[in-house]
Structure formats: structure tokens, C-alpha cells
Design a protein around this motif. Structure first.
Motif, PDB file in Angstrom:
ATOM      1  N   CYS A  73      -7.958 -24.754 -19.287  1.00  0.00           N
ATOM      2  CA  CYS A  73      -8.823 -25.635 -20.077  1.00  0.00           C
ATOM      3  C   CYS A  73     -10.293 -25.310 -19.819  1.00  0.00           C
ATOM      4  O   CYS A  73     -10.697 -25.042 -18.686  1.00  0.00           O
ATOM      5  CB  CYS A  73      -8.522 -27.085 -19.686  1.00  0.00           C
ATOM      6  SG  CYS A  73      -9.651 -28.304 -20.402  1.00  0.00           S
ATOM      7  N   LYS A  74     -11.107 -25.358 -20.872  1.00  0.00           N
ATOM      8  CA  LYS A  74     -12.535 -25.091 -20.731  1.00  0.00           C
ATOM      9  C   LYS A  74     -13.329 -26.348 -20.382  1.00  0.00           C
ATOM     10  O   LYS A  74     -14.541 -26.271 -20.150  1.00  0.00           O
ATOM     11  CB  LYS A  74     -13.086 -24.465 -22.014  1.00  0.00           C
ATOM     12  CG  LYS A  74     -12.522 -23.066 -22.297  1.00  0.00           C
ATOM     13  CD  LYS A  74     -13.143 -22.453 -23.542  1.00  0.00           C
ATOM     14  CE  LYS A  74     -12.592 -21.052 -23.780  1.00  0.00           C
ATOM     15  NZ  LYS A  74     -13.190 -20.425 -24.997  1.00  0.00           N
ATOM     16  N   ARG A  75     -12.649 -27.496 -20.373  1.00  0.00           N
ATOM     17  CA  ARG A  75     -13.335 -28.743 -19.983  1.00  0.00           C
ATOM     18  C   ARG A  75     -13.269 -28.961 -18.471  1.00  0.00           C
ATOM     19  O   ARG A  75     -14.283 -29.237 -17.831  1.00  0.00           O
ATOM     20  CB  ARG A  75     -12.704 -29.948 -20.689  1.00  0.00           C
ATOM     21  CG  ARG A  75     -12.972 -30.026 -22.187  1.00  0.00           C
ATOM     22  CD  ARG A  75     -14.414 -30.409 -22.504  1.00  0.00           C
ATOM     23  NE  ARG A  75     -14.803 -31.696 -21.941  1.00  0.00           N
ATOM     24  CZ  ARG A  75     -14.550 -32.881 -22.488  1.00  0.00           C
ATOM     25  NH1 ARG A  75     -13.874 -32.946 -23.629  1.00  0.00           N
ATOM     26  NH2 ARG A  75     -14.969 -33.993 -21.926  1.00  0.00           N
ATOM     27  N   CYS A  76     -12.057 -28.843 -17.902  1.00  0.00           N
ATOM     28  CA  CYS A  76     -11.902 -29.167 -16.480  1.00  0.00           C
ATOM     29  C   CYS A  76     -11.836 -27.925 -15.587  1.00  0.00           C
ATOM     30  O   CYS A  76     -11.815 -28.056 -14.359  1.00  0.00           O
ATOM     31  CB  CYS A  76     -10.668 -30.029 -16.250  1.00  0.00           C
ATOM     32  SG  CYS A  76      -9.098 -29.225 -16.660  1.00  0.00           S
ATOM     33  N   HIS A  77     -11.806 -26.723 -16.169  1.00  0.00           N
ATOM     34  CA  HIS A  77     -11.850 -25.466 -15.412  1.00  0.00           C
ATOM     35  C   HIS A  77     -10.890 -25.460 -14.227  1.00  0.00           C
ATOM     36  O   HIS A  77     -11.311 -25.425 -13.062  1.00  0.00           O
ATOM     37  CB  HIS A  77     -13.270 -25.189 -14.917  1.00  0.00           C
ATOM     38  CG  HIS A  77     -14.289 -25.112 -16.011  1.00  0.00           C
ATOM     39  ND1 HIS A  77     -14.423 -24.020 -16.842  1.00  0.00           N
ATOM     40  CD2 HIS A  77     -15.207 -26.027 -16.434  1.00  0.00           C
ATOM     41  CE1 HIS A  77     -15.391 -24.252 -17.713  1.00  0.00           C
ATOM     42  NE2 HIS A  77     -15.879 -25.451 -17.492  1.00  0.00           N
ATOM     43  N   PRO A  78      -9.583 -25.485 -14.449  1.00  0.00           N
ATOM     44  CA  PRO A  78      -8.638 -25.565 -13.327  1.00  0.00           C
ATOM     45  C   PRO A  78      -8.643 -24.358 -12.410  1.00  0.00           C
ATOM     46  O   PRO A  78      -8.128 -24.439 -11.299  1.00  0.00           O
ATOM     47  CB  PRO A  78      -7.277 -25.721 -14.026  1.00  0.00           C
ATOM     48  CG  PRO A  78      -7.485 -25.155 -15.389  1.00  0.00           C
ATOM     49  CD  PRO A  78      -8.892 -25.473 -15.750  1.00  0.00           C
ATOM     50  N   LEU A  79      -9.213 -23.231 -12.852  1.00  0.00           N
ATOM     51  CA  LEU A  79      -9.275 -22.055 -11.984  1.00  0.00           C
ATOM     52  C   LEU A  79     -10.453 -22.112 -11.018  1.00  0.00           C
ATOM     53  O   LEU A  79     -10.557 -21.286 -10.112  1.00  0.00           O
ATOM     54  CB  LEU A  79      -9.374 -20.767 -12.811  1.00  0.00           C
ATOM     55  CG  LEU A  79      -8.201 -20.466 -13.741  1.00  0.00           C
ATOM     56  CD1 LEU A  79      -8.395 -19.109 -14.398  1.00  0.00           C
ATOM     57  CD2 LEU A  79      -6.888 -20.506 -12.993  1.00  0.00           C
ATOM     58  N   GLN A  80     -11.341 -23.074 -11.206  1.00  0.00           N
ATOM     59  CA  GLN A  80     -12.510 -23.187 -10.350  1.00  0.00           C
ATOM     60  C   GLN A  80     -12.399 -24.431  -9.482  1.00  0.00           C
ATOM     61  O   GLN A  80     -11.753 -25.393  -9.835  1.00  0.00           O
ATOM     62  CB  GLN A  80     -13.795 -23.315 -11.185  1.00  0.00           C
ATOM     63  CG  GLN A  80     -14.055 -22.170 -12.132  1.00  0.00           C
ATOM     64  CD  GLN A  80     -15.310 -22.419 -12.952  1.00  0.00           C
ATOM     65  OE1 GLN A  80     -16.121 -23.281 -12.619  1.00  0.00           O
ATOM     66  NE2 GLN A  80     -15.469 -21.679 -14.022  1.00  0.00           N
TER      67      GLN A  80
END
Length: 365
Positions: free
Chosen positions: A68-75
């Protein structure tokens, strides 16, 4: 082995409530959009029938979902906040500045918003973090053989008593109590998740804790009492090895620590700590599972006590112990930090999965 996820209804309610207890422990894959999110994602909530829940980032990617570009799960969540990123960059550039709310305003930020954001992500305000950073400058001056008055000025404290008090709150003693010739030597190690105090001899690491851990002064006092030569200040080759391995861990290069460790404790505590070190990066265990693995299935509370008594953070990974239901449990370094550590380690797993899926090129290119 990862924990078993709670049932779908429990996790869907956690998604609706943006329950941060599961942040980094479970992810939602949304069939209608093809993305996967943190359970704390601020985006509009999908219908329950469009949701499936998975325990790892790698599982989400393997199932064909994109982040997701809202919550950025990779970061890590903190890195996804541009205000936090800008202020941390400014702090790195001017560590000796006596930061005030006026400085924050001059950078174009609202102090109350900054205060809440840093408290939520780091367990401390930006100004508290800045004061801690200044104290580190003074500590490092002492480690290089500087006098207390020089360390006080380097740390930006106008009052000698204020410097001594700030120093004692962390280390449990005044600066002058630390000897240059101690058998054990204390040093300050900076990390992206906050500063740490390391205590090492020439052969072993005896303590590694985040500086705001409440038990740190008592742990250091116990070490001083058990060491005939007392605790000095400075680095040893073991400290240098620990610092290098921590740097590699946070830079995403290596999740394994080989620094030689020494921990005084009962045979039971040693068994628990040994079991903690067997948990791989990206994995978690419950207290009950650890108790079973050491052959003491009914000693769950004793396992929890031994876990809490661990005084070598990260390298003896007590942060990998979670609740039986998958929720985060107590951590001396703060739950926010436990969440970040698990996120970092899950990224190692995700990266390993991506490497395995990368198609091999033929010899001819």
C-alpha cells in the motif's frame, strides 16, 4: 516459526480499530485493490469478504499483492512520516544545538503535532531525543579522556549539577564515578532506534541496553558491585565488534550477531536466553513455546521473568517474544521499539524471499 494468527473476525475488528498491537505482526491483503496493508492503515476500510490476513510481508508478496502507498508496510512507520524524517535529519546535522520549540516552529512545524508524532513513534518527544543526543556528546568526550567540565560544555549544559543529574539518571552514577582503568568499560552506541549503552571487557559483552530503559541504572549498579575493578568508560575491541554488527543489522546487511557474550544468571535463565538466541530473525515465539522447548512447560511465568531480566538487547532477542494471540507484549525498550525491530527483521525475510524468486540469468546473459 511464527505465531498462529487470530481468527478473521478478530483481525478485521483490529483493522477497523487501527489496533497497533498487531502492527508488524499481521497484514491485510485486499482482494478488491490488490494491495496489502498494515492493520493501522488510514485508508478507507475494505469489506470483510475482500480481506485475507497473513503473518508476513513475504506471504503477501508471494500471494501477488503489492504494498500500500498509504501505510508503506515495507517501511518502518517512523520513516514514512516526512516531518519525523526532516527533524531527524536536522538533529543529525546539528547534534549540539540546544533545541527548543521555537526551532521547531522556525522549521515550519507545529510543536504539538511534532510532540505527538515523536511520542507515538519513539516513546519520547523530539526535544527529549535532542537532549539525549547532547548527553551522548558529553559521554563521548569523557570516553576520549576529557574532563567532566569539558564534557559538560560539549553536551551543552550550562549547569554542572544539571549535567551530573542527567548523566546519573541514565547511568545511575555521577560522571566522576566512572574510572578510566575499569575492567569493564561503558560506551555509547548510536542506532536508528535510539542510543544504547554497551558495557564490555576485552573478551565479552556484558550489557547492551537502550539508554531510556528504566532498569538500566540498577543493572549497571549490579555490574559495578560484581566487578572488582569497577566500570570505566571507553571502548574495547568487543565494543567495536558489537557496534559494527549493530550497524550491519540496521543497514539491512546481516541479521546475525557473533559478538561474544557473558550473562550471569541461574541455569534456568541461561536456558531461556540460549533459546531466545535460537529464534531466527523474522521469527517469534510465545512464552509458553519457549517453556516447552527448554523442557519446562509449566514454567511460563518464570520464562517471562528470565526474558525480562535479559540485559543484552537485540543480540539476545527478547523482543522476538510475543503474546500467544500474536499481540505485542511488554518490552523494556518500549513497545514502539519492539515493533520496529520486528519490522526490520521481517524485511530480511521478505528480501530473502524476493532473492529466491528472482529468475536466474543464463550464462550467455
Amino acid at each position: 516459526m511464527l505465531f498462529d494468527l487470530p481468527d478473521h473476525d478478530t483481525l478485521y475488528q483490529a483493522l477497523l480499530a487501527r489496533d497497533d498491537r498487531y502492527d508488524g505482526q499481521a497484514y491485510v491483503c485486499v482482494a478488491s485493490t490488490g494491495v496489502f496493508c498494515r492493520l493501522t492503515c488510514p485508508a478507507r476500510k475494505p469489506l470483510p469478504e475482500n480481506c485475507t490476513f497473513r503473518a508476513t510481508i513475504a506471504e503477501c508478496i508471494e500471494a501477488g499483492f503489492r504494498p500500500c502507498k498509504r501505510c508503506h508496510p515495507l517501511q518502518a512507520a517512523a520513516g514514512a512520516d516526512p516531518t519525523i524524517a526532516a527533524l531527524l535529519k536536522a538533529l543529525d546535522e546539528r547534534p549540539g544545538l540546544r533545541w527548543s520549540e521555537g526551532d521547531v516552529v522556525r522549521m515550519g512545524y507545529d510543536p504539538s503535532t511534532v510532540r505527538r508524532s515523536f511520542k507515538r513513534q519513539f516513546g519520547m518527544t523530539f526535544l527529549e531525543m535532542a537532549r539525549q543526543r547532547r548527553l551522548r556528546e558529553g559521554f563521548e568526550t569523557l570516553a576520549l579522556g576529557g574532563k567532566v567540565i569539558a564534557a559538560q560544555h560539549e553536551a551543552g549544559f550550562e549547569s554542572p549539577s544539571a549535567f551530573r543529574a542527567a548523566f546519573a539518571r541514565i547511568l545511575g552514577c555521577a560522571p566522576a564515578a566512572l574510572r578510566q582503568d575499569g575492567l569493564l568499560r561503558a560506551s555509547w552506541i548510536g542506532t536508528p532506534l535510539g542510543d544504547m549503552i554497551a558495557v564490555a571487557s576485552e573478551s565479552h559483552l556484558h550489557l547492551l541496553e537502550f539508554v531510556e530503559r528504566k532498569a538500566l541504572p540498577a543493572e549497571l549498579r549490579k555490574l559495578r558491585e560484581a566487578t572488582k575493578g569497577g566500570i570505566g568508560i571507553g571502548r574495547t575491541r568487543v565494543t567495536e565488534q558489537a557496534a559494527a554488527e549493530l550497524r550491519a543489522f540496521f543497514e539491512g546487511r546481516a541479521p546475525v550477531f557473533t559478538t561474544p557474550l557473558f550473562q550471569a544468571g541461574s541455569a534456568f535463565s541461561q536456558a531461556v536466553w540460549d533459546e531466545l538466541r535460537r529464534i531466527p530473525a523474522g521469527g517469534t515465539r510465545s512464552y509458553a513455546e519457549i517453556a516447552r522447548r527448554i523442557g519446562r512447560p509449566s514454567a511460563i511465568r518464570a520464562v517471562a521473568r528470565a526474558n525480562g531480566a535479559n540485559q543484552i538487547a537485540l543480540m539476545v532477542p527478547c523482543h522476538r517474544v510475543i503474546g500467544a494471540d500474536g499481540s505485542l507484549t511488554g518490552y523494556g525498550g518500549g513497545l514502539w521499539r519492539k515493533q520496529r525491530l520486528l519490522e526490520i527483521e521481517r524485511q530480511y525475510v521478505a528480501d530473502a524471499g524476493a532473492d529466491l524468486r528472482e529468475p536466474r540469468r543464463s550464462a550467455g546473459g
